[in-house]
Design a protein around this motif. Structure first.
Motif, PDB file in Angstrom:
ATOM      1  N   VAL A  62       0.827  -1.207   0.000  1.00 50.39           N
ATOM      2  CA  VAL A  62       0.000   0.000   0.000  1.00 50.39           C
ATOM      3  C   VAL A  62       0.864   1.262   0.000  1.00 50.39           C
ATOM      4  N   LYS A  63       0.750   2.055  -1.070  1.00 47.38           N
ATOM      5  CA  LYS A  63       1.495   3.312  -1.172  1.00 47.38           C
ATOM      6  C   LYS A  63       0.841   4.404  -0.330  1.00 47.38           C
ATOM      7  N   SER A  64      -0.467   4.430  -0.325  1.00 45.98           N
ATOM      8  CA  SER A  64      -1.213   5.423   0.460  1.00 45.98           C
ATOM      9  C   SER A  64      -2.636   4.929   0.619  1.00 45.98           C
ATOM     10  N   LEU A  65      -3.350   5.514   1.581  1.00 49.49           N
ATOM     11  CA  LEU A  65      -4.729   5.115   1.845  1.00 49.49           C
ATOM     12  C   LEU A  65      -5.594   6.346   2.069  1.00 49.49           C
ATOM     13  N   VAL A  66      -6.690   6.422   1.337  1.00 47.89           N
ATOM     14  CA  VAL A  66      -7.702   7.455   1.563  1.00 47.89           C
ATOM     15  C   VAL A  66      -8.808   6.839   2.398  1.00 47.89           C
ATOM     16  N   CYS A  67      -9.046   7.409   3.580  1.00 47.72           N
ATOM     17  CA  CYS A  67     -10.070   6.900   4.496  1.00 47.72           C
ATOM     18  C   CYS A  67     -11.285   7.821   4.503  1.00 47.72           C
ATOM     19  N   GLU A  68     -12.222   7.535   3.626  1.00 46.32           N
ATOM     20  CA  GLU A  68     -13.543   8.172   3.720  1.00 46.32           C
ATOM     21  C   GLU A  68     -14.406   7.135   4.436  1.00 46.32           C
ATOM     22  N   GLY A  69     -14.138   6.991   5.717  1.00 42.17           N
ATOM     23  CA  GLY A  69     -14.639   5.898   6.534  1.00 42.17           C
ATOM     24  C   GLY A  69     -13.470   5.352   7.333  1.00 42.17           C
ATOM     25  N   GLY A  70     -13.741   4.390   8.194  1.00 36.83           N
ATOM     26  CA  GLY A  70     -12.681   3.887   9.067  1.00 36.83           C
ATOM     27  C   GLY A  70     -12.199   4.967  10.025  1.00 36.83           C
ATOM     28  N   LEU A  71     -13.110   5.854  10.394  1.00 34.85           N
ATOM     29  CA  LEU A  71     -12.743   7.028  11.185  1.00 34.85           C
ATOM     30  C   LEU A  71     -13.047   6.863  12.672  1.00 34.85           C
ATOM     31  N   TYR A  72     -13.815   5.829  13.021  1.00 35.15           N
ATOM     32  CA  TYR A  72     -14.177   5.611  14.416  1.00 35.15           C
ATOM     33  C   TYR A  72     -14.678   4.185  14.585  1.00 35.15           C
ATOM     34  N   ASP A  73     -14.595   3.700  15.826  1.00 34.66           N
ATOM     35  CA  ASP A  73     -15.080   2.360  16.146  1.00 34.66           C
ATOM     36  C   ASP A  73     -16.599   2.359  16.260  1.00 34.66           C
ATOM     37  N   ARG A  74     -17.178   1.164  16.372  1.00 36.57           N
ATOM     38  CA  ARG A  74     -18.630   1.066  16.522  1.00 36.57           C
ATOM     39  C   ARG A  74     -19.074   1.273  17.969  1.00 36.57           C
ATOM     40  N   TRP A  75     -18.194   1.003  18.904  1.00 37.85           N
ATOM     41  CA  TRP A  75     -18.465   1.341  20.300  1.00 37.85           C
ATOM     42  C   TRP A  75     -17.125   1.461  21.013  1.00 37.85           C
TER      43      TRP A  75
ATOM     44  N   LEU B 180     -18.815   6.680  18.189  1.00 36.36           N
ATOM     45  CA  LEU B 180     -19.815   7.744  18.246  1.00 36.36           C
ATOM     46  C   LEU B 180     -20.879   7.448  19.298  1.00 36.36           C
ATOM     47  N   ILE B 181     -20.682   6.357  20.050  1.00 32.14           N
ATOM     48  CA  ILE B 181     -21.599   6.009  21.130  1.00 32.14           C
ATOM     49  C   ILE B 181     -21.019   6.528  22.435  1.00 32.14           C
ATOM     50  N   ASP B 182     -21.637   7.540  22.969  1.00 31.72           N
ATOM     51  CA  ASP B 182     -21.158   8.149  24.219  1.00 31.72           C
ATOM     52  C   ASP B 182     -21.891   7.486  25.378  1.00 31.72           C
TER      53      ASP B 182
ATOM     54  N   ASP C  35     -18.826  16.486  14.433  1.00 30.76           N
ATOM     55  CA  ASP C  35     -19.123  15.630  15.585  1.00 30.76           C
ATOM     56  C   ASP C  35     -17.888  15.544  16.477  1.00 30.76           C
ATOM     57  N   ARG C  36     -18.010  15.941  17.737  1.00 30.04           N
ATOM     58  CA  ARG C  36     -16.856  15.976  18.634  1.00 30.04           C
ATOM     59  C   ARG C  36     -16.282  14.585  18.873  1.00 30.04           C
ATOM     60  N   LEU C  37     -17.133  13.567  18.886  1.00 30.85           N
ATOM     61  CA  LEU C  37     -16.648  12.206  19.100  1.00 30.85           C
ATOM     62  C   LEU C  37     -15.885  11.697  17.881  1.00 30.85           C
ATOM     63  N   ALA C  38     -16.377  12.037  16.680  1.00 28.25           N
ATOM     64  CA  ALA C  38     -15.657  11.660  15.465  1.00 28.25           C
ATOM     65  C   ALA C  38     -14.309  12.365  15.410  1.00 28.25           C
TER      66      ALA C  38
END
Length: 298
Positions: A114-127, A132-134, A242-245
């Motif tokens: 992998v030379k580089s990765l664009v993450c439009e996603g993979g930005l936070y866990d599910r819990w 984003l679950i506070d 989103d502050r959690l994101a």
């Protein structure tokens, strides 16, 4: 561009579109419920300078849909086998939502590819701490149970004609204010004919349920820690506000050697590639340019 089905060594038949050449390669990984046509408006911005590989990920589009195997590591292994079969030793990856998580898995397990990765996603866990679950784990477990139940119990929509199916998709996209020729091409790619007078979405609910249930407990920081490639974070407008994101992106970026972040106004998670293909492509091109100059220009 050539579209073909390739039988992988693990027995999975994968549908893929590609234009292989001596040029640097970009691998496009779509979102959950998507097909390679999610990149309909994006690929033309790269096809002159890059080799393009855009598969339908396991369980999606025209690729095989087994009953199991929907952890991101399992889907990543399919892609690695595909790249090996196509003779691609190293590539850039652009991932959307689920596709970004699959890209994370590839970059963590095979950093040399992998030379580089664009993450439009993979930005936070599910819990958990970086989700984003506070709330507590018990609250997260309740949310998972309710989510899986809603998926399993959802009635599948079957239409009497292709026109009726496409009209339904058009209505959904127009409600999100993103109907255009790219969304139309994508919508057509999601449709399959089941029988005479029966048209439905190719995406099955067991695939979505399998993905959510198998990936609910993963910790993305475990993947980011193993990566060595530069990363572009591409959060949607909602995620950027989103502050959690923001908390999770800040933490994940701290684990990387090199990262950048670009925000596209009014962008929607996953659908930004259909919404604003030119702007999204330009953001990625700016990222690629920064890899040479060390400075991000947008």
């Amino acid at each position: 561009m050539k579209e073909e089905k390739i039988l992988l060594p693990n027995g999975i038949s994968m549908n893929v579109v590609h234009s292989l050449s001596e040029k640097p390669a970009i691998l496009f990984l779509h979102f959950s419920g998507g097909t390679w046509q999610a990149w309909h408006g994006v690929i033309p911005h790269f096809s002159a300078e890059y080799s393009v590989i855009a598969p339908d990920i396991r369980g999606h589009g025209k690729s095989e849909k087994p009953e199991s195997g929907y952890h991101i590591d399992e889907m990543a292994e399919d892609i690695i086998l595909l790249l090996n079969g196509l003779g691609i030793e190293c590539c850039h990856i652009i991932g959307s939502s689920m596709g970004a998580e699959v890209g994370l898995s590839i970059a963590a397990s095979h950093p040399e590819m992998v030379k580089s990765l664009v993450c439009e996603g993979g930005l936070y866990d599910r819990w958990g701490e970086y989700s984003l679950i506070d709330g507590t784990k018990e609250e997260a477990d309740i949310e998972r149970t309710e989510l899986l139940a809603s998926i399993i119990n959802e009635e599948e929509l079957v239409f009497s004609s292709a026109e009726e199916y496409l009209s339904s998709m058009e209505k959904e996209f127009k409600e999100a204010e993103i109907w255009n020729r790219h969304a139309e091409a994508f919508s057509r790619s999601t449709m399959e004919q089941r029988g005479k007078g029966q048209f439905a979405n190719r995406f099955k609910k067991n695939v979505l349920a399998g993905f959510i249930s198998s990936c609910w407990d993963i910790r993305l920081e475990d993947y980011y820690r193993k990566m060595s490639c530069p990363v572009l974070f591409l959060p949607s407008q909602e995620e950027s506000e989103d502050r959690l994101a923001e908390k999770s992106i800040k933490h994940f970026s701290s684990l990387l050697r090199e990262y950048y972040k670009i925000y596209i106004p009014n962008s929607l998670h996953a659908y930004v590639w259909l919404q604003f293909p030119f702007q999204a492509a330009e953001a990625v091109k700016s990222f690629y340019k920064s890899l040479k100059t060390g400075r991000l220009s947008v």
